[in-house]
Scaffold this motif. Structure first.
Motif, PDB file in Angstrom:
ATOM      1  N   MET A 239       0.847  -1.193   0.000  1.00 24.09           N
ATOM      2  CA  MET A 239       0.000   0.000   0.000  1.00 24.09           C
ATOM      3  C   MET A 239       0.884   1.244   0.000  1.00 24.09           C
ATOM      4  N   ASN A 240       1.914   1.182  -0.862  1.00 25.29           N
ATOM      5  CA  ASN A 240       2.722   2.390  -1.061  1.00 25.29           C
ATOM      6  C   ASN A 240       2.141   3.235  -2.175  1.00 25.29           C
ATOM      7  N   GLN A 241       1.498   2.546  -3.142  1.00 27.84           N
ATOM      8  CA  GLN A 241       0.768   3.261  -4.184  1.00 27.84           C
ATOM      9  C   GLN A 241      -0.686   2.782  -4.128  1.00 27.84           C
ATOM     10  N   GLN A 351       7.753   7.001  -7.440  1.00 29.19           N
ATOM     11  CA  GLN A 351       6.771   6.863  -6.345  1.00 29.19           C
ATOM     12  C   GLN A 351       5.428   7.424  -6.812  1.00 29.19           C
ATOM     13  N   VAL A 352       4.353   6.732  -6.437  1.00 27.49           N
ATOM     14  CA  VAL A 352       2.994   7.284  -6.597  1.00 27.49           C
ATOM     15  C   VAL A 352       2.429   7.205  -5.186  1.00 27.49           C
ATOM     16  N   VAL A 383      -6.398   7.515 -10.744  1.00 24.03           N
ATOM     17  CA  VAL A 383      -4.929   7.514 -10.779  1.00 24.03           C
ATOM     18  C   VAL A 383      -4.488   6.687 -11.992  1.00 24.03           C
ATOM     19  N   TYR A 384      -3.770   7.306 -12.909  1.00 26.97           N
ATOM     20  CA  TYR A 384      -3.436   6.596 -14.153  1.00 26.97           C
ATOM     21  C   TYR A 384      -1.975   6.193 -14.245  1.00 26.97           C
ATOM     22  N   VAL A 385      -1.247   6.323 -13.155  1.00 25.28           N
ATOM     23  CA  VAL A 385       0.187   6.006 -13.211  1.00 25.28           C
ATOM     24  C   VAL A 385       0.541   5.036 -12.087  1.00 25.28           C
ATOM     25  N   ASN A 386       1.406   4.071 -12.426  1.00 25.95           N
ATOM     26  CA  ASN A 386       1.926   3.124 -11.436  1.00 25.95           C
ATOM     27  C   ASN A 386       3.434   3.276 -11.342  1.00 25.95           C
ATOM     28  N   VAL A 387       3.967   2.918 -10.186  1.00 28.49           N
ATOM     29  CA  VAL A 387       5.428   2.933 -10.029  1.00 28.49           C
ATOM     30  C   VAL A 387       6.055   2.063 -11.128  1.00 28.49           C
ATOM     31  N   GLY A 388       7.079   2.603 -11.780  1.00 30.33           N
ATOM     32  CA  GLY A 388       7.754   1.870 -12.862  1.00 30.33           C
ATOM     33  C   GLY A 388       7.322   2.333 -14.241  1.00 30.33           C
ATOM     34  N   ASP A 389       6.170   3.009 -14.350  1.00 30.43           N
ATOM     35  CA  ASP A 389       5.696   3.455 -15.667  1.00 30.43           C
ATOM     36  C   ASP A 389       6.619   4.527 -16.234  1.00 30.43           C
ATOM     37  N   GLN A 390       6.790   4.465 -17.553  1.00 33.59           N
ATOM     38  CA  GLN A 390       7.511   5.553 -18.225  1.00 33.59           C
ATOM     39  C   GLN A 390       6.489   6.644 -18.532  1.00 33.59           C
ATOM     40  N   ILE A 391       6.825   7.876 -18.212  1.00 27.74           N
ATOM     41  CA  ILE A 391       5.867   8.958 -18.465  1.00 27.74           C
ATOM     42  C   ILE A 391       6.531  10.093 -19.236  1.00 27.74           C
ATOM     43  N   SER A 392       5.694  10.790 -19.999  1.00 23.88           N
ATOM     44  CA  SER A 392       6.187  11.950 -20.764  1.00 23.88           C
ATOM     45  C   SER A 392       5.444  13.174 -20.265  1.00 23.88           C
ATOM     46  N   ALA A 393       6.132  14.310 -20.278  1.00 27.02           N
ATOM     47  CA  ALA A 393       5.462  15.566 -19.886  1.00 27.02           C
ATOM     48  C   ALA A 393       4.192  15.697 -20.719  1.00 27.02           C
ATOM     49  N   GLY A 394       3.090  16.036 -20.058  1.00 23.96           N
ATOM     50  CA  GLY A 394       1.813  16.172 -20.761  1.00 23.96           C
ATOM     51  C   GLY A 394       0.918  14.950 -20.627  1.00 23.96           C
ATOM     52  N   ASP A 395       1.474  13.801 -20.178  1.00 25.08           N
ATOM     53  CA  ASP A 395       0.633  12.614 -19.952  1.00 25.08           C
ATOM     54  C   ASP A 395      -0.358  12.902 -18.825  1.00 25.08           C
ATOM     55  N   ARG A 396      -1.530  12.283 -18.928  1.00 21.61           N
ATOM     56  CA  ARG A 396      -2.517  12.437 -17.852  1.00 21.61           C
ATOM     57  C   ARG A 396      -2.124  11.536 -16.679  1.00 21.61           C
ATOM     58  N   LEU A 397      -1.952  12.135 -15.512  1.00 19.28           N
ATOM     59  CA  LEU A 397      -1.599  11.350 -14.324  1.00 19.28           C
ATOM     60  C   LEU A 397      -2.833  11.044 -13.477  1.00 19.28           C
TER      61      LEU A 397
END
Ligand code: URA
Length: 441
Positions: A239-241, A351-352, A383-397
């Motif tokens: 339960m860290n994310q 981290q999320v 919440v649309y992001v998990n720890v480990g996901d690659q993200i780009s500026a502008g992605d919906r989090l």
């Protein structure tokens, strides 16, 4: 026997006898002991702890302080689950019908949330008409007739815990492992389960902040169950994310419906399948369902072919809930404002932070500060992001579901702290960290 002597014994580090524990619980429940003596004893327990025997006796005394539910007339082997609570934890809504779809009857009493987002009952009450206040007769009748029932627990179940928990809350004695374990397990013992799966979470969004603390708490609870003749499996989970994507009430029901329709976020689906598998295997008592993979496959099939959803619809209809909302989740309560939060930098989610998401959901009105406060069923955070996901500026989090601009602004402030981005790849977090089984202790 005098309460002051019991307090003194514990203060001085002596183990309490069964007579002392029963004296204390019986008299405090009846109102024959004042809060100040109970508070003193709780603080002494907080500092001095309790050994296995004391903890088991305390739990049993609390369980027997009210009505002991007897499911044996309607269910041969009653299997239950408990979660130590987490952010986005709507597991019961999926696991119960999923287990029932395997022919394993489930009769569960759940609680309301006291904290960041609602509890299972609050989530269920997003469904118009759903009755969480069944009488014992109705509860037993539905358990026998449908093999599935999910209702609230009455004040008659372990009333000692209700009184003691309220006192712990205002005397800084909540974070004591024997007190937490006896509080949780007294309600489980009183609700009549033969076997139970405990989902003990650790992380910044959980009661236990470290894996070591979660393991210690889980071991105490498993031992209490074992000493009382119950089968208990504790799963140590993350339960860290947040779990899944939805954190709120109605939006969590939507996610549960999606999952019961064979979709839903992969982490949440996998979590539910694991909890359900252990419940089915416990109820199978090592005879019918020895092969974990076979059970897992069958459970997956029941999510994908609608059999688990059929059980959910049966439960909702039997408890007066509006099936139109299940078949068309857009009819569930929805918030006036929706706003996306986008990533401001590129990289890998390191981290999320579940706790920040929880604060955001609470600021929106999804949870409650104190017993009896209303919750807003419509609001929450996706919440649309998990720890480990690659993200780009502008992605919906995130998407915030809010009912006021002020609450929206508060939630945004929390969520701006919630995602930490690293420049190099990050390992995803595991869902589970271990299993403790009363039958192999
Ligand atoms: N949940 C409970 O029911 N009791 C506690 O003490 C902590 C969490």
């Amino acid at each position: 026997m005098r309460a002051v002597d019991i307090i003194q014994n514990k203060r001085d580090g002596q183990p309490l006898s069964a007579e002392e524990i029963h004296f204390f619980i019986e008299n405090y429940t009846k109102g024959d002991l004042p809060d100040y003596q109970a508070a003193a004893l709780l603080m002494a327990i907080y500092w001095r702890g309790m050994d296995r025997q004391e903890t088991v006796t305390l739990t049993q005394a609390m369980a027997h302080s009210g009505k002991m539910m007897d499911l044996s007339g309607v269910i041969d082997y009653a299997v239950d689950k408990h979660s130590s609570g987490g952010v986005g934890d709507k597991t019961t809504l999926v696991v119960l019908p999923l287990v029932a779809s395997m022919g394993v009857p489930v009769a569960k009493m759940s609680g309301r949330g006291l904290g960041f987002s609602g509890g299972t009952l609050d989530k269920l009450e997003s469904i118009a008409g759903y009755n969480v206040n069944l009488t014992d007769e109705q509860f037993l009748d539905l358990a026998g007739k449908n093999g599935i029932v999910l209702s609230g627990q009455t004040g008659e179940l372990a009333p000692a815990d209700g009184k003691i928990y309220a006192l712990r809350d205002v005397t800084a004695t909540v974070p004591s492992k024997p007190l937490i374990a006896s509080s949780i397990m007294s309600k489980k013992l009183a609700s009549g389960a033969n076997g139970m799966v405990l989902d003990v979470k650790w992380g910044n969004g959980a009661f236990m902040n470290t894996l070591e603390d979660a393991r210690e708490l889980a071991e105490i609870m498993v031992k209490i169950g074992a000493d009382d003749g119950r089968d208990v499996i504790a799963l140590l989970s993350d339960m860290n994310q947040p779990l899944g994507q939805a954190v709120g009430n109605a939006i969590e029901v939507v996610e549960a419906i999606d999952t019961l329709n064979g979709d839903g976020p992969a982490d949440f689906r996998a979590h539910c399948l694991e909890v359900a598998r252990y419940m089915v295997q416990l109820a199978g008592q090592g005879e019918k369902w020895t092969d974990a993979n076979a059970v897992h496959q069958q459970l997956e099939a029941h999510l994908d072919n609608g059999q688990a959803m059929d059980k959910f619809r049966l439960m909702v209809a039997a408890q007066g809930g509006d099936l139109k909302m299940i078949d068309d989740p857009s009819l569930l309560p929805s918030a006036k404002i929706r706003e996306d939060i986008l990533a401001t930098e590129s990289g890998y989610a390191e981290q999320v932070i579940a706790l920040e998401v929880a604060y955001a959901a609470n600021a929106l009105g999804a949870g409650r500060e104190k017993k009896g406060d209303p919750v807003d069923h419509a609001v929450g955070v996706m919440v649309y992001v998990n720890v480990g996901d690659q993200i780009s500026a502008g992605d919906r989090l995130f998407t915030i579901h809010a009912n006021s601009e002020a609450q929206l602004a508060e939630a945004k402030a929390y969520l701006s702290q919630a995602v930490k981005v690293a420049s190099s790849p990050v390992e995803p977090l595991p869902l589970f960290y271990g299993v403790i089984d009363s039958r192999t202790l």
